[in-house]
Scaffold this active site. Structure first.
Site, PDB file in Angstrom:
ATOM      1  N   HIS A  61       0.847  -1.197   0.000  1.00  0.00           N
ATOM      2  CA  HIS A  61       0.000   0.000   0.000  1.00  0.00           C
ATOM      3  C   HIS A  61       0.881   1.245   0.000  1.00  0.00           C
ATOM      4  CE1 HIS A  61      -2.894   3.045   1.191  1.00  0.00           C
ATOM      5  NE2 HIS A  61      -2.185   3.285   2.289  1.00  0.00           N
TER       6      HIS A  61
ATOM      7  N   HIS B 192      14.690  12.340  13.122  1.00  0.00           N
ATOM      8  CA  HIS B 192      13.467  12.375  13.938  1.00  0.00           C
ATOM      9  C   HIS B 192      12.607  11.131  13.708  1.00  0.00           C
ATOM     10  CE1 HIS B 192      11.499  15.001  10.576  1.00  0.00           C
ATOM     11  NE2 HIS B 192      11.214  13.744  10.356  1.00  0.00           N
ATOM     12  N   HIS B 193      12.941  10.345  12.694  1.00  0.00           N
ATOM     13  CA  HIS B 193      12.261   9.064  12.513  1.00  0.00           C
ATOM     14  C   HIS B 193      12.911   7.977  13.356  1.00  0.00           C
ATOM     15  CE1 HIS B 193       9.826  10.459   9.099  1.00  0.00           C
ATOM     16  NE2 HIS B 193      10.857  11.235   8.855  1.00  0.00           N
TER      17      HIS B 193
ATOM     18  N   SER C 139      -1.070  27.429  -3.874  1.00  0.00           N
ATOM     19  CA  SER C 139      -0.734  28.839  -4.044  1.00  0.00           C
ATOM     20  C   SER C 139      -1.211  29.395  -5.381  1.00  0.00           C
ATOM     21  CB  SER C 139       0.782  29.040  -3.923  1.00  0.00           C
ATOM     22  OG  SER C 139       1.231  28.551  -2.688  1.00  0.00           O
TER      23      SER C 139
ATOM     24  N   ARG D 107       1.447   0.614  15.320  1.00  0.00           N
ATOM     25  CA  ARG D 107       1.088   0.522  13.908  1.00  0.00           C
ATOM     26  C   ARG D 107       1.519  -0.834  13.363  1.00  0.00           C
ATOM     27  NH1 ARG D 107       5.692   4.302  10.925  1.00  0.00           N
ATOM     28  NH2 ARG D 107       4.631   3.632   9.038  1.00  0.00           N
TER      29      ARG D 107
ATOM     30  N   HIS E 166      13.192  11.608   4.607  1.00  0.00           N
ATOM     31  CA  HIS E 166      12.555  12.860   4.990  1.00  0.00           C
ATOM     32  C   HIS E 166      12.435  13.841   3.830  1.00  0.00           C
ATOM     33  CE1 HIS E 166      10.487  15.645   7.439  1.00  0.00           C
ATOM     34  NE2 HIS E 166      11.156  16.542   6.762  1.00  0.00           N
TER      35      HIS E 166
ATOM     36  N   LYS F 167       3.687  29.711   5.451  1.00  0.00           N
ATOM     37  CA  LYS F 167       2.867  29.371   4.295  1.00  0.00           C
ATOM     38  C   LYS F 167       1.384  29.393   4.648  1.00  0.00           C
ATOM     39  CE  LYS F 167       4.315  27.245   0.952  1.00  0.00           C
ATOM     40  NZ  LYS F 167       5.133  28.167   0.167  1.00  0.00           N
TER      41      LYS F 167
ATOM     42  N   ASP G 161       7.517  22.979 -25.202  1.00  0.00           N
ATOM     43  CA  ASP G 161       7.473  21.597 -24.712  1.00  0.00           C
ATOM     44  C   ASP G 161       8.477  21.494 -23.580  1.00  0.00           C
ATOM     45  OD1 ASP G 161       7.481  18.674 -24.456  1.00  0.00           O
ATOM     46  OD2 ASP G 161       6.527  18.681 -26.421  1.00  0.00           O
TER      47      ASP G 161
ATOM     48  N   THR H 259       6.779  26.550   7.547  1.00  0.00           N
ATOM     49  CA  THR H 259       5.480  25.940   7.256  1.00  0.00           C
ATOM     50  C   THR H 259       4.361  26.842   7.753  1.00  0.00           C
ATOM     51  OG1 THR H 259       6.572  23.818   7.615  1.00  0.00           O
ATOM     52  CG2 THR H 259       4.191  23.783   7.395  1.00  0.00           C
TER      53      THR H 259
ATOM     54  N   SER I  78      13.545   6.841 -13.156  1.00  0.00           N
ATOM     55  CA  SER I  78      12.471   7.626 -13.755  1.00  0.00           C
ATOM     56  C   SER I  78      12.363   9.002 -13.085  1.00  0.00           C
ATOM     57  CB  SER I  78      11.156   6.854 -13.614  1.00  0.00           C
ATOM     58  OG  SER I  78      10.074   7.710 -13.814  1.00  0.00           O
ATOM     59  N   SER I  79      12.405   9.008 -11.750  1.00  0.00           N
ATOM     60  CA  SER I  79      12.258  10.282 -11.040  1.00  0.00           C
ATOM     61  C   SER I  79      13.413  11.222 -11.341  1.00  0.00           C
ATOM     62  CB  SER I  79      12.215  10.055  -9.528  1.00  0.00           C
ATOM     63  OG  SER I  79      11.086   9.339  -9.181  1.00  0.00           O
TER      64      SER I  79
ATOM     65  N   TYR J  78       8.918  15.639   1.707  1.00  0.00           N
ATOM     66  CA  TYR J  78       8.741  17.003   1.202  1.00  0.00           C
ATOM     67  C   TYR J  78       8.611  17.026  -0.306  1.00  0.00           C
ATOM     68  CZ  TYR J  78       8.670  18.886   5.714  1.00  0.00           C
ATOM     69  OH  TYR J  78       8.249  19.156   6.969  1.00  0.00           O
TER      70      TYR J  78
ATOM     71  N   GLU K 287      12.109  13.014   0.926  1.00  0.00           N
ATOM     72  CA  GLU K 287      11.057  12.393   0.122  1.00  0.00           C
ATOM     73  C   GLU K 287       9.663  12.864   0.547  1.00  0.00           C
ATOM     74  OE1 GLU K 287      10.702  10.547  -2.459  1.00  0.00           O
ATOM     75  OE2 GLU K 287       8.627   9.852  -2.218  1.00  0.00           O
TER      76      GLU K 287
ATOM     77  N   TRP L 296       7.396  -0.386   4.066  1.00  0.00           N
ATOM     78  CA  TRP L 296       7.959   0.373   2.938  1.00  0.00           C
ATOM     79  C   TRP L 296       9.352   0.889   3.301  1.00  0.00           C
ATOM     80  CZ3 TRP L 296       9.191   5.660   1.951  1.00  0.00           C
ATOM     81  CH2 TRP L 296       9.003   6.517   3.024  1.00  0.00           C
TER      82      TRP L 296
END
Ligand code: HEM
Ligand SMILES: [Cu+2]
Ligand SMILES: [Cu+2]
Lengths: 537, 299
Positions: free
Chosen positions: A78, A302-303, A268, A450, A253, A331, A107, A328, A169-170, A257, A255, A143
């Site tokens: 998932h 922090h993870h 925006s 979890r 991390h 914003k 293009d 943040t 690809s990315s 963002y 990622e 994951w």
């Protein structure tokens, strides 16, 4: 080569006729954008189906439907499908469609590479999803793929190669986006007049280039640990399982963002349009995105507050993480100020954007709480974290994508979608998503870890509520599918070039639907026509 | 409780909400529990959690309040005309500086919490915790400065829960109760017995993959990682039974390796420990006795 180049020049007036020529061989940013969007919507439903299995098993205490191992395959798949298959490609699809239109380019800068970046994706996901049908099953270690657990899985090599492909690809997509933004802007489209969406993607693309190779390195080390007798992460051989976590989250991390900065850009654009008022503090918005991107590189641990870091490291990563709340907050305050004093209407894209601001902020609040290391000793790896990242990712990233789809569908298809059904989709989604995720805060605080397939009876009520919200939210997305199909193929209501009264920006100066080729000749830029043309600040 | 759970949850909500604001201390998960436990140990992040929560609630009310006012006042259907301004340095400074001040305050609190948590010195007792797929091993290393003689055991999911949790077992999780408290998946065959009012140091390691040892009432979790010895401490103030679970995904039965800590007064604990040491001696003697005759025919 020369032949191909001249060939490209030939069909400047319409799309190629053959299906294969048009879609498989495409070098057109709009068609490739469409491919990305269709692909990610498909993945959204596949990943959603896995979520339905998870929520069905968690509907009540006791194991009713699946074996625990299969449950773990579902949580792992998932997340991988939603992150790499749904959220990221849909942002790339939006970038493909909109960036050239927004900066006045004919293009993308590298159209053939564009084709390649897209067509890698289906293969990557066939590789990944095929593991579910193999003896031994799919990846089931989460994951995050922490060793030693992930190395116990038999399909880890498939997962790793799939991740490699997604990374390639990315990276190619990111290079293309940077090249387009830096080189292909129409004369007069200064960097500080670009739409915030374009800015957000420019910064996101740099993040992608910086961290996807790190992920590739981490998973390659997993591969060699499993099959080639290296001991990077094997304590018995002198390696360190925690090293993987450091490398993974150095990618991980930024990622997260990568999955939210383009959303900031979209919001925006939409809020000023439907407030009929320029964005508040344009430069501060751009600067906030850039500083969030910078900070995202120095908060990864922090993870890992519970892995037993030295106190100095805990303190450093705690302070750095808390700092992110400042840009943040800027914003959020600026979006509210944009609305203040405006002349607002509430079409579906605006509704999703307003929901984004509120619900993403709730996710930011739980993020701030998680940043406090001593409290995180309780929160970590509980449903509180699950609630946090679903608020930022579902009601954040995914809602912004839906807002973008409603906002630009008229430009893409030339037709207006059904506003009534759009609103039904919105209200159904926004209510159900809170029924789904809000109770998970309580579950986590009460002590539910979890990634477990079954739980004590004390957690039963909120799990049942959450599951009901889950099925309801899942079903609501079928409405979205219906609205999109109706809009593209059946809607009788033609869209104006400027589909929204308050919309500004170059994309609204071209016809709806946007013709196959746009801006063959660079447009003459009038600052008044730009969304951010006159913002001195 | 699963059938008709929703209806009951709504009625129970009031009680839960009351408890949330009344600040009742749950030691173990209670039905419809909304908030974190205050815990039963000297060190607890509960206060810090509540401060952070209220800070977020207040900021939320201000921000969302402003948004709703804006959505009401500045609607085109009410004839609102868009203003032209798009900048205000004064405002931007204000909403950068105020969050910074709030954050400094929170950081100060959290740093204190971290410092006290990191201090494992002056402990009177050491327990070694080892995580295995899918059970825990506890070894009593020392107590009051003296080594403990061979007291250690495996602690795993108790049998009724284990039978009930099998796929389509048709057994009712509701029925598994100890003293009226539902212990489905939260009970073990042999709990970890600890003394109250004693600073206890834990050394936590992983035997195969990474696990995480978590008892909410103690206020923290700590990963059990192969090859790394992590340290943590607790000082339990109130006797009782405290339940927790593995908190790091460790494979198929990750959801089925609970933790139970039984905290008893020191005197009672010392008695228990002595019995365990004796038993260990007896067992050892029996083992040697068994191996000798086994070897006898050969000799
Ligand atoms: C105010 C900003 C944010 C802060 C302070 C913050 C903080 C944190 C912290 C401390 C954790 C670790 C929790 C734990 O595992 O114990 C976490 C987890 C997570 N956050 Fe955030 N976060 C923020 C925003 C975001 C955003 C914008 C996203 C994505 C769009 C995001 C996605 C995630 C994800 C996916 C995880 C869980 C990863 C996993 O363990 O699987 N967060 N966040
Ligand atoms: Cu993070
Ligand atoms: Cu576990």
């Amino acid at each position: 080569m020369a032949h191909a180049a001249t060939h490209d020049h030939h069909d400047h007036h319409g799309a190629p006729k053959g299906f294969f020529q048009r879609w498989v061989m495409s070098t057109n940013h709009k068609d490739i954008g469409t491919l990305y969007l269709i692909f990610s919507l498909t993945m959204f439903f596949i990943g959603g189906a896995f979520a339905m299995v998870i929520r069905a098993e968690l509907f009540k205490p006791g194991m009713q439907l699946v074996q625990p191992y299969f449950f773990n395959e579902m949580t792992t798949m998932h997340a991988l499908v939603m992150i790499f298959g749904a959220i990221m490609p849909s942002f790339v699809g939006l970038a493909n469609w909109m960036i050239p239109l927004m900066v006045g380019a004919p293009d993308m800068a590298l159209p053939r590479m564009n084709n390649l970046s897209f067509w890698i994706m289906p293969f990557a996901f066939i590789l990944l999803l095929s593991t579910l049908f193999m003896p031994g099953g799919g990846p089931a270690g989460g994951w995050t793929m922490y060793p030693p657990l992930s190395l116990q899985g038999e399909s880890i090599a498939y997962t790793i190669f799939a991740v490699h492909l997604m990374g390639i690809s990315s990276i190619m997509g990111a290079i293309n986006i940077i090249a387009t933004i830096l080189n292909m802007r129409a004369p007069g489209m200064d960097l500080l007049k670009m739409p915030v969406f374009v800015w957000s993607w420019l910064i996101t693309a740099f993040l992608l280039i910086a961290v996807m190779p790190v992920l590739a390195g981490a998973v390659t080390m997993l591969l060699t640990d499993k099959y080639f007798h290296t001991n990077f992460f094997n304590a018995a051989g002198g390696g360190d399982p925690v090293l993987f976590q450091h490398i993974f989250w150095f990618f991980g991390h930024p990622e997260v963002y990568i999955m939210i900065l383009p959303a900031f850009g979209i919001i925006s654009e939409i809020i000023p349009t439907f407030s009929r008022k320029p964005i508040f503090g344009y430069r501060a918005m751009v600067f906030a995105i850039a500083s969030i991107a910078f900070l995202s590189f120095i908060v990864w641990a922090h993870h890992m507050f519970a892995v037993g870091l030295p106190m100095g490291a805990e303190i450093f990563f705690m302070y750095a993480t808390m700092l992110i709340a400042v840009p943040t907050g800027v914003k959020v305050f600026n979006w509210v100020s944009t609305m203040w004093g405006g002349s607002m209407t509430f079409e579906t894209p605006m509704l999703f954007s307003i929901a984004f601001v509120i619900l993403f902020t709730i996710g930011g609040f739980s993020g701030l709480m998680l940043a406090l290391a001593p409290a995180d000793f309780q929160y970590h790896d509980t449903y509180f974290v699950v609630a946090h990242f679903h608020y930022v990712l579902v009601t954040g990233a995914a809602f912004s994508i839906m807002a973008a789809a409603y906002y630009w569908l008229p430009k893409w298809s030339g037709n207006m979608y059904s506003e009534t059904w759009g609103k039904i989709h919105f209200w159904s989604s926004v209510i159900s998503v809170n029924v789904l995720f809000f109770p998970q805060h309580f579950l986590g605080l009460a002590g539910m870890p979890r990634r477990i397939p079954d739980y004590n009876v004390a957690f039963a009520n909120f799990n049942m509520i959450s599951s009901i919200g889950g099925f309801w939210f899942g079903a609501s997305q079928l409405i979205f599918l219906g609205v999109v199909i109706h809009c593209v193929f059946f809607s009788k209501k033609k869209a104006a070039d400027r589909s929204w009264e308050g919309a500004k920006g170059l994309e609204w100066t071209v016809p709806s639907p946007a013709p196959f080729h746009t801006f063959d000749v660079p447009p003459v830029i009038h600052d008044d026509e730009l969304a951010h043309g006159n913002t001195e600040h | 409780m699963t059938s008709g759970g929703i209806g009951r949850s709504i009625s129970a909500w009031a009680a839960g909400a009351l408890a949330l604001f009344g600040g009742a201390a749950w030691a173990n998960p209670e039905p419809n529990q909304l908030n974190m436990t205050k815990g039963a140990a000297e060190w607890s992040p509960y206060a810090m959690h509540m401060v952070a929560l209220w800070v977020c609630v207040v900021i939320g009310i201000v921000v969302f309040g402003a948004m709703f006012i804006a959505m009401f006042r500045f609607r085109k259907s009410r004839g609102a005309v868009a203003e032209k301004w798009s900048h205000s340095t004064k405002l931007e400074v204000v909403w950068t500086v105020i969050p910074v001040i709030i954050l400094i305050f929170l950081a100060h609190l959290a740093t204190g919490g971290l410092t006290s948590f990191a201090d494992t010195t002056n402990s009177e007792m050491t327990i070694k915790v080892t995580g295995y797929q899918w059970k825990w091993r506890y070894d009593y290393v020392d107590y009051k400065g003296k080594g403990v003689d061979q007291v250690g055991f495996i602690s795993k999911l108790e049998e009724t829960s284990d039978r009930t949790r099998q796929l389509k077992s048709n057994l009712d999780p509701d029925k598994i109760k100890v003293d009226g408290y539902n212990t489905y998946l939260l009970d073990v065959d042999k709990p970890l017995v600890l003394p109250t009012n004693t600073k206890i140091r834990f050394v936590i390691v992983g035997g195969d993959v990474i696990h995480s040892w978590w008892v909410p009432a103690l206020g923290w979790k700590m990963d059990a990682i192969p090859g790394i010895a992590n340290a943590a401490w607790t000082n339990i103030k109130e006797p009782g039974v405290y339940r927790g679970q593995c908190a790091e995904l460790c494979g198929q039965d990750h959801g089925f390796m609970p933790i139970v800590v039984k905290a008893v007064p020191r005197a009672e604990f010392e008695q228990w420990l002595a019995t365990q040491e004796d038993e260990a001696k007896v067992q050892k003697a029996a083992q040697t006795a068994q191996t000798v005759p086994a070897q006898a025919p050969q000799g």
